[in-house]
Design an enzyme around this catalytic site. Structure first.
Site, PDB file in Angstrom:
ATOM      1  CG  HIS A   1       9.624  39.920  22.929  1.00 12.45           C
ATOM      2  ND1 HIS A   1      10.112  39.216  21.704  1.00 12.45           N
ATOM      3  CD2 HIS A   1       9.213  41.023  22.498  1.00 12.45           C
ATOM      4  CE1 HIS A   1       9.892  39.732  20.502  1.00 12.45           C
ATOM      5  NE2 HIS A   1       9.294  40.801  21.059  1.00 12.45           N
ATOM      6  CD  GLU A   2       6.314  43.144  24.143  1.00 12.51           C
ATOM      7  OE1 GLU A   2       6.554  44.206  23.544  1.00 12.51           O
ATOM      8  OE2 GLU A   2       6.039  42.282  23.541  1.00 12.51           O
TER       9      GLU A   2
ATOM     10  CG  HIS B   1      10.608  45.600  22.124  1.00 12.14           C
ATOM     11  ND1 HIS B   1      11.444  45.771  21.079  1.00 12.14           N
ATOM     12  CD2 HIS B   1       9.618  44.628  21.848  1.00 12.14           C
ATOM     13  CE1 HIS B   1      10.967  44.851  20.378  1.00 12.14           C
ATOM     14  NE2 HIS B   1       9.942  44.070  20.638  1.00 12.14           N
TER      15      HIS B   1
ATOM     16  CG  ASP C   1       9.435  42.632  17.540  1.00 13.90           C
ATOM     17  OD1 ASP C   1       9.757  42.082  18.419  1.00 13.90           O
ATOM     18  OD2 ASP C   1       8.413  43.372  17.242  1.00 13.90           O
TER      19      ASP C   1
END
Length: 914
Positions: free
Chosen positions: A156-157, A160, A167
């Site tokens: 998930h990170e 980014h 998000d």
């Protein structure tokens, strides 16, 4: 180590493209190499943490591989281990890896208990992030219940960091209204759950269905959307990667375009997979046909700092007293900037190289003085940069390998043979910081800092701008604890006439004060120097060096906190003042200012963004006065106010990152950037960083048909600003950049207005729509736009994709204000159906005086809801939504902010979402 070492030297292939990134990450045959995970020096020694980092990345790699359609995996990771930890045989010295270019930082939670993984994102959609932040407890698996498996959260990170997606949840607005029905913010919309609220009284708590809020038109405060334990949806990782079934990113087919989340706001309603698909990573890869190998790891331990100064003493250095200015800046570096315990050597060069000093360890003031006396005294000869670099490598290798060592290279001359040593530089593993002095420094100079991850700076011949001293003052260690680094409090200069005075003040705040140094330079005769501490006591004892034309005073112990006053008097000459200090206490983080540009080469008419990140530890400093000084090779200086308002170039409001577009080019060539930050009566410290991008905190989950609750998420409240006055002064070098394709004056207007990113809409007076936004300018976020075009539609996609065909609102009475002002506009929707259940979408485009148009704004939304006249039956728990029991005008930003107008309340309705 062999493949990893060689991979970092492919850097030049992408670093020369213009985007400024310190990261060493490379994509090689679908595998990411050169990832740097740094353990903060303040983390207590714990060898198991290293294995836990390995486990996290190893678990993440196959999840990433499958989530990206077998395109990407983690191939090689370097773990940076603090110098204070015990040495081991398998720990080796880093090459180009430093804390400054780490992709992942593992540090203790701030404040304690806040273990939320997050990623710094200063840019827009599709732009790489700055750094991932994780805590030891998170990596150790102690937060599984709150964030899910570490490997999944890491992916998930990574999305980014690497691809610039955002998000797909919203902690501030968990529900929204669509076509008269309440929906939970989620992606994809097929994810199921139920909405409940936890109530506590006395020592007991219970769970109940959420009730309708008469004021907001949505559910009551504290209502949560609790996910069902069994899901069939596979997306999206940017919403809830902890759910077992979720193994994909949202695509254009299943993306929830109406949800009020940051992905929709920042990325123009595009799905995360669409953004990833547009990335350079995606374009240069094809899916693999075999399973990838497990990641490999390199264990690197920080060692003592090794620096060699390589200084130009060629004949051109006699021009404009450059050699004398070099001595002044060199003394600042040797007397103050370089840290105790460092090893420092010195080489000068003209047509050949000359060793002025072998490596000396800085253990005392006498060691500093010894090196300062070796600075060059005379200028003559030609320029051979490669000779200087090769001699520096020899000096370093007499005591240490060149891996991870640093070279500070200053030159003012041209040298068309510099590319001849590029390969040797790449193979050395040394980091080269470049200082270009004057207008004629070798054009290839910056390539040395780019290929090695060093700092690139430029100093003009305008003495009053203090550029050379600023450049050397910026060369603090990239690996030492922040408490050891030199911090510049002040840097200014002035050309005086007729016995004028240069008066001013410097703030020494409580976070600094150790090793405080006042440095004054002049160009002809020593000035009169008067200095008073905050108590009014006059300070004496300046060490005067008439040959170098400088004087300095080292304050003993910890400098008094408060305002220091100075007065300098001289006739017909230029004076400069520089004040530096260090943290007053190793346990109290100092206020720091880190400045940068978004790229190091800029081709007109592409704008440049200047950033200043102001922190005390992890806490942002808000409402400071921040200005950037941009000086071109022509000597022209532009002053630019940087803002933290969440508009224009600034991505997020009140996060301590101050930003602004730079468009005022006047010539081709080098530009230097310097940032001044002042904290006064309005400045404040925020307790923690407001969440920008990070894995979803799991408030609750359903297990065996019962709702289980986690402890409340650590509050990151918008009102958590500590209102205690924060007074400070800082200056910071933002390095340099090179502009090209700038036309001769008069320079044409080719810059459009900036995109509006904070449009909000709400109902006013029952039938009018009130819009608010931050005004863009004629040129991005400068000046004043000529006019606005506002269009509306009942289809969010039609408004995005067919903006010019959508219904236009009459804006004859709307006169744009100056950039960064608040705009307000009231209008009545006409020629469009606006009735029960209607969703109306609104967007704005700014136009400048030469008819250049901005990008379409974020899309705001208002919704009209008329409830039934009799109370409906309570819906069953598996209903996904239900009509509202009253009339509500609902508006949402970005894309969704909510306002409601209510008619008579008829009963209380319990609603449930599945």
């Amino acid at each position: 180590m062999g493949p990893f070492k060689s991979s970092v030297f492919i850097l030049i292939l992408h670093l020369l493209e213009g985007a400024l990134s310190n990261s060493l990450i490379q994509l090689n045959n679908n595998g990411y190499e050169g990832i740097v995970v740094a353990i903060d020096p303040n983390v207590p020694e714990d060898e198991t943490l290293i294995q836990q980092i390995k486990d996290m990345v190893t678990q993440a790699s196959p999840y990433l591989f499958e989530a990206t359609g077998k395109r990407f995996y983690f191939k090689n990771v370097a773990i940076l281990i603090p110098e204070t930890w015990k040495t081991k045989a398998d720990y080796v010295r880093p090459k180009l890896e430093t804390y400054k270019n780490a992709d992942v930082l593992v540090a203790e939670s701030t404040p304690p208990g806040n273990d939320e993984p997050y990623t710094e994102q200063m840019g827009n959609c599709g732009e790489k992030g700055e750094r991932i932040h994780l805590t030891p407890d998170f990596i150790a698996g102690k937060k599984l219940g709150e964030y899910g498996p570490q490997g999944r959260a890491f992916v998930h990170e990574w999305a980014h960091l690497r691809w610039g997606v955002f998000d797909e949840y919203n902690n501030d607005e968990k529900f929204y209204l669509s076509n008269g029905r309440i929906q939970a913010v989620r992606c994809s919309a097929g994810i199921t759950g139920t909405n409940v609220v936890k109530k506590c009284q006395g020592g007991s708590c219970y769970t109940k269905r959420c009730t309708f809020n008469k004021v907001t038109g949505l559910y009551e405060k504290g209502c949560e959307f609790v996910l069902q334990s069994r899901q069939t949806e596979k997306a999206s990782i940017m919403f809830a990667q902890h759910v077992d079934s979720i193994v994909e990113f949202c695509t254009e087919q299943n993306h929830n375009k109406e949800a009020p989340n940051k992905q929709n706001q920042k990325c123009n309603l595009r799905s995360t997979w669409e953004v990833i698909r547009d990335s350079e990573d995606f374009k240069k890869t094809t899916p693999m046909t075999t399973q990838p190998p497990n990641p490999t790891f390199s264990l690197l331990q920080i060692g003592q700092r090794i620096v060699c100064l390589v200084l130009d003493k060629s004949g051109s250095m006699a021009t404009g007293k450059r050699l004398n200015r070099l001595n002044q800046a060199g003394q600042l570096f040797l007397l103050q900037t370089v840290e105790l315990g460092s090893w420092v050597g010195m080489v000068t060069f003209d047509s050949a190289a000359h060793v002025q000093s072998e490596l000396i360890q800085i253990n005392s003031g006498s060691d500093r003085d010894t090196l300062a006396k070796r600075l060059p005294a005379a200028a003559s000869g030609g320029t051979s940069i490669c000779s200087g670099l090769q001699s520096a490598f020899t000096v370093i290798r007499k005591k240490y390998p060149t891996d991870g060592s640093e070279i500070v290279l200053l030159t003012d001359g041209e040298d068309n043979t510099i590319s001849g040593c590029f390969n040797e530089v790449k193979q050395s593993g040394a980091i080269i910081h470049t200082v270009a002095l004057g207008p004629s420094a070798a054009q290839e100079l910056e390539e040395l800092s780019k290929m090695t991850g060093g700092l690139q700076t430029y100093a003009s011949d305008q003495v009053q701008n203090n550029g050379l001293i600023d450049a050397f003052g910026a060369l603090s260690s990239g690996n030492g604890a922040v408490s050891q680094r030199s911090i510049q409090l002040e840097s200014k200069g002035l050309t005086l006439q007729n016995s004028q005075w240069m008066n001013g003040t410097v703030i020494v705040d409580s976070t600094v004060g150790k090793d405080t140094l006042f440095l004054i330079t002049w160009t002809t005769q020593p000035p009169q120097i008067l200095l008073w501490d905050p108590s009014g006591q006059k300070q004496g004892g300046f060490v005067v060096d008439k040959n170098t034309k400088m004087a300095y005073l080292q304050i003993q112990g910890i400098a008094k906190v408060g305002i220091w006053k100075y007065s300098l008097q001289a006739s017909s000459q230029t004076l400069t003042l520089t004040v530096t200090s260090r943290a007053s206490n190793a346990t109290l983080p100092p206020i720091t200012v880190t400045s940068k540009t978004n790229k190091d080469t800029s081709k007109f008419p592409s704008p440049l963004i200047i950033y200043a990140n102001i922190r005390q530890g992890a806490s942002p400093i808000l409402r400071a006065s921040v200005t950037a000084l941009i000086e071109s090779v022509n000597g022209k200086t532009v002053t630019l106010e940087l803002l933290d308002n969440g508009a224009g170039a600034d991505a997020t409001k009140d996060d301590g990152v101050y930003s602004r577009y730079f468009t005022t080019y006047d010539t081709n060539g080098r530009y230097s950037v310097k940032v001044r930050a002042l904290g006064g009566v309005n400045a404040a410290r925020r307790r923690v960083i407001p969440q920008q991008s990070g894995a979803l905190y799991i408030p609750d989950w359903i297990e065996n048909d019962e709702i289980q609750w986690n402890p409340p998420r650590p509050e990151i409240n918008k009102d958590d600003v500590q209102h205690k006055q924060v007074c400070f002064s800082r200056t910071s070098s933002g390095g340099s950049f090179v502009a090209s394709d700038v036309p001769n004056a008069p320079i044409p207007d080719l810059f459009p207005p900036g995109q509006i990113t904070d449009l909000k809409a709400e109902i006013h007076g029952g039938s009018l729509i009130n819009l608010t936004w931050t005004a863009p300018g004629d040129d991005y976020d400068h000046g004043t736009a000529h006019k606005y075009i506002i269009r509306i539609s009942t289809s969010i996609l039609d408004l995005r994709d067919k903006f010019n065909e959508s219904l236009q609102v009459n804006t004859t009475a709307l006169i744009p204000k100056e950039a960064n002002s608040e705009e307000v506009f009231l209008f009545k929707p006409e020629n469009i159906t606006f009735e029960n259940g209607t969703d109306l979408f609104i967007a704005i485009q700014a136009v400048d005086k030469v008819d250049l148009k901005s990008e379409i704004s974020n899309i705001a939304r208002v919704s009209l809801f008329i409830p039934p006249q009799t109370p409906p039956e309570t819906p069953s728990p598996d209903e996904t939504s239900a009509p509202c029991p009253n009339i509500h005008i609902n508006s949402t930003i970005p894309g969704i902010h909510i306002l409601k107008i209510m008619w008579k309340w008829i009963g209380e309705l319990q609603l449930s979402i599945a």
